[in-house]
Write a protein that holds these residues in place. Structure first.
Motif, PDB file in Angstrom:
ATOM      1  N   GLY A 142       0.795  -1.217   0.000  1.00 44.00           N
ATOM      2  CA  GLY A 142       0.000   0.000   0.000  1.00 44.00           C
ATOM      3  C   GLY A 142       0.829   1.270   0.000  1.00 44.00           C
ATOM      4  O   GLY A 142       0.351   2.323  -0.379  1.00 44.00           O
ATOM      5  N   LEU A 143       2.085   1.186   0.416  1.00 44.49           N
ATOM      6  CA  LEU A 143       2.941   2.365   0.473  1.00 44.49           C
ATOM      7  C   LEU A 143       3.999   2.381  -0.613  1.00 44.49           C
ATOM      8  O   LEU A 143       4.924   3.190  -0.559  1.00 44.49           O
ATOM      9  CB  LEU A 143       3.619   2.446   1.848  1.00 44.49           C
ATOM     10  CG  LEU A 143       2.687   2.658   3.032  1.00 44.49           C
ATOM     11  CD1 LEU A 143       3.466   2.623   4.327  1.00 44.49           C
ATOM     12  CD2 LEU A 143       1.941   3.965   2.895  1.00 44.49           C
ATOM     13  N   GLU A 196       7.478   8.050  -0.211  1.00 44.12           N
ATOM     14  CA  GLU A 196       8.672   8.222   0.607  1.00 44.12           C
ATOM     15  C   GLU A 196       8.256   8.432   2.052  1.00 44.12           C
ATOM     16  O   GLU A 196       7.203   9.018   2.319  1.00 44.12           O
ATOM     17  CB  GLU A 196       9.469   9.430   0.116  1.00 44.12           C
ATOM     18  CG  GLU A 196      10.028   9.265  -1.274  1.00 44.12           C
ATOM     19  CD  GLU A 196      10.834  10.472  -1.698  1.00 44.12           C
ATOM     20  OE1 GLU A 196      11.251  11.261  -0.831  1.00 44.12           O
ATOM     21  OE2 GLU A 196      11.040  10.621  -2.909  1.00 44.12           O
ATOM     22  N   PRO A 197       9.076   7.982   2.986  1.00 48.36           N
ATOM     23  CA  PRO A 197       8.742   8.229   4.390  1.00 48.36           C
ATOM     24  C   PRO A 197       8.819   9.715   4.694  1.00 48.36           C
ATOM     25  O   PRO A 197       9.565  10.457   4.049  1.00 48.36           O
ATOM     26  CB  PRO A 197       9.815   7.447   5.161  1.00 48.36           C
ATOM     27  CG  PRO A 197      10.921   7.239   4.200  1.00 48.36           C
ATOM     28  CD  PRO A 197      10.311   7.222   2.842  1.00 48.36           C
TER      29      PRO A 197
END
Length: 70
Positions: free
Chosen positions: A55-56, A60-61
């Motif tokens: 899902g991610l 980017e964090p």
């Protein structure tokens, strides 16, 4: 099968198992109904893992060290 479809199928299976265990199978065999309920209770965590897998991707964090420029 994409992850959203897999999630819906798994949760539909879970709901079906619960409804059949409580509404039909318990009149025939209580131990079978208990087993069906236990299996149905184990499906939602697995469905959440499958539904959130990837899902991610492509994101980017967050950078918490960056100041907010307002």
């Amino acid at each position: 099968m994409d992850r959203k479809t897999a999630y819906v199928v798994m949760m539909g299976t879970c709901l079906t198992l619960f409804v059949l265990a409580r509404g039909v199978v318990r009149f025939v065999s209580v131990p079978d109904a208990v087993v069906m309920s236990v299996v149905a209770a184990l499906i939602p965590p697995a469905a959440a893992i499958v539904g959130n897998d990837g899902g991610l991707e492509g994101t980017e964090p967050p950078d918490f060290n960056q100041r907010d420029e307002r």
